[in-house]
Design a protein around this motif. Structure first.
Motif, PDB file in Angstrom:
ATOM      1  N   ASP A  10     -14.179   5.137   1.400  1.00 45.75           N
ATOM      2  CA  ASP A  10     -13.269   4.021   1.117  1.00 45.75           C
ATOM      3  C   ASP A  10     -13.764   2.744   1.780  1.00 45.75           C
ATOM      4  N   HIS A  27       0.830  -1.209   0.000  1.00 42.66           N
ATOM      5  CA  HIS A  27       0.000   0.000   0.000  1.00 42.66           C
ATOM      6  C   HIS A  27       0.865   1.260   0.000  1.00 42.66           C
ATOM      7  N   GLN A  35      -1.397  11.976   1.602  1.00 41.48           N
ATOM      8  CA  GLN A  35      -2.436  11.039   1.173  1.00 41.48           C
ATOM      9  C   GLN A  35      -2.898  10.156   2.322  1.00 41.48           C
ATOM     10  N   LEU A  36      -1.959   9.697   3.142  1.00 36.66           N
ATOM     11  CA  LEU A  36      -2.329   8.893   4.300  1.00 36.66           C
ATOM     12  C   LEU A  36      -3.237   9.676   5.250  1.00 36.66           C
ATOM     13  N   LEU A  74       1.093   4.268  -2.855  1.00 36.85           N
ATOM     14  CA  LEU A  74       0.929   5.696  -2.590  1.00 36.85           C
ATOM     15  C   LEU A  74       2.142   6.498  -3.069  1.00 36.85           C
ATOM     16  N   THR A  93      -7.624   1.080   3.054  1.00 38.33           N
ATOM     17  CA  THR A  93      -6.552   2.038   3.300  1.00 38.33           C
ATOM     18  C   THR A  93      -5.723   1.566   4.499  1.00 38.33           C
ATOM     19  N   ASP A 104     -10.950  10.432   5.942  1.00 39.21           N
ATOM     20  CA  ASP A 104     -12.116   9.778   5.347  1.00 39.21           C
ATOM     21  C   ASP A 104     -12.839   8.919   6.382  1.00 39.21           C
ATOM     22  N   SER A 162     -13.149  15.880   3.698  1.00 37.51           N
ATOM     23  CA  SER A 162     -12.278  15.325   2.682  1.00 37.51           C
ATOM     24  C   SER A 162     -12.810  15.533   1.271  1.00 37.51           C
ATOM     25  N   ASP A 187      -5.249  12.069   4.412  1.00 36.23           N
ATOM     26  CA  ASP A 187      -6.555  12.147   3.753  1.00 36.23           C
ATOM     27  C   ASP A 187      -7.359  10.869   3.983  1.00 36.23           C
ATOM     28  N   ASP A 188      -6.662   9.732   3.902  1.00 38.01           N
ATOM     29  CA  ASP A 188      -7.336   8.451   4.117  1.00 38.01           C
ATOM     30  C   ASP A 188      -7.856   8.333   5.545  1.00 38.01           C
TER      31      ASP A 188
END
Length: 327
Positions: free
Chosen positions: A230, A163, A208-209, A167, A237, A215, A223, A211-212
């Motif tokens: 997700d 993962h 990005q992490l 990314l 994620t 979420d 977000s 943001d995940d």
């Protein structure tokens, strides 16, 4: 820490110029094409990639030609990938508005992304062959990351490691190029270019992490999409992957979460709500935050050899924001 006033003015001015050129390059002579291709640009966004170009340029000559255009190239590329991502993910919302595939259809969304790639290429041609080569290498990494995500981990590969590699390709590569472009067109040294590219990649993964995590954690649509998207769509994620790797035999809540994560939650509201509640309270969230913090701290450390100009402190502050938004 208080931001340098001169830098603040320079960045605001630069981003205004980027916005003007960006909106111009998302438009077509055909009104119906412009409506679709400018849809996401007009919806706003963080403009993180152009900001990184402008910040990196501060280590050289920030008024040098090509900097604004390079910033527009990376944002056009980013926007184009969003059109394609929304088709792949069957997303309904993007940046708080209906996604292009939802408002029009998948074919028009894909073609709109292609249109924006073409516009980015037009600008790149004016920036020279080195910029074209760097963009091609970046795009190869970006697409390879997307393919790797779709295919999944190799036999025996740790899903968390896979993962993070995904990314680095999907998100980190373009943000790394943002730092690199800013350095190149501002006339920075090769060493500074490498440092700013490395910073961009590490910061991009951290961003990005975070943001995940948002979420999962957000109660509102911070977000830009429905919270838990997700999870609902079965996209695993980092915190979900960490939870799935844990031993659930001694912890009923972990075992139940793992069971739910392996279930189709797309149309089961009750199971989805249970999974979201379990995940928000699960230790895997804390472990994921530690990973975000680790990437952000590494990004800050990479900057150390650079001169102590206001842009350096601003980059450190961006890392702190990434950490704080998920704590």
């Amino acid at each position: 820490m208080q931001q340098d006033e001169g830098l603040t003015v320079a960045l605001k001015d630069g981003l205004l110029r980027v916005e003007e050129v960006l909106l111009n390059y998302t438009r077509s002579d055909h009104a119906y094409i412009s409506e679709i291709t400018s849809h996401l640009a007009q919806a706003g966004g963080k403009r993180t990639r152009p900001l990184l170009v402008l910040l990196a340029a501060q280590f050289g000559d920030p008024a040098a030609p090509g900097i604004v255009e390079a910033a527009v190239v990376v944002e056009l590329t980013h926007l184009a990938t969003l059109y394609h991502d929304d088709v792949m993910d069957e997303a309904a919302l993007r940046r708080g508005v209906a996604s292009a595939n939802q408002r029009w259809d998948n074919s028009l969304a894909i073609l709109s992304g292609d249109f924006l790639f073409a516009r980015a290429s037009t600008l790149l041609a004016e920036l020279g062959p080195d910029a074209v080569r760097i963009q091609a290498e970046t795009f190869e990494r970006l697409v390879s990351g997307q393919i790797s995500e779709s295919v999944g981990p190799k036999n025996g590969q740790n899903p968390v490691d896979h993962h993070l590699e995904v990314l680095a390709g999907k998100t980190g590569s373009l943000i790394a190029t943002s730092g690199r472009f800013g350095a190149i067109f501002a006339g920075c040294t090769a060493e500074q270019e490498q440092i700013l590219a490395e910073f961009g990649e590490l910061f991009g993964v951290a961003f990005q992490l975070s943001d995940d995590l948002l979420d999962i954690e957000s109660e509102s649509e911070q977000s830009g999409k429905t919270p838990g998207t997700d999870l609902r769509e079965g996209v695993h994620t980092l915190p979900m992957l960490i939870a799935l790797a844990m031993d659930g035999s001694a912890d009923p809540e972990t075992a139940r979460l793992q069971e739910l994560l392996r279930t189709d939650l797309s149309s089961d509201d009750e199971a989805f709500s249970e999974a979201l509640g379990l995940l928000r309270a699960h230790p895997s969230m804390g472990q994921a935050r530690d990973v975000v913090r680790g990437y952000a701290q590494k990004a800050k450390a990479v900057l150390e050899p650079l001169p102590e100009v206001p842009a350096k402190e601003a980059m450190r502050a961006l890392c702190d924001v990434v950490i704080s938004r998920t704590t």
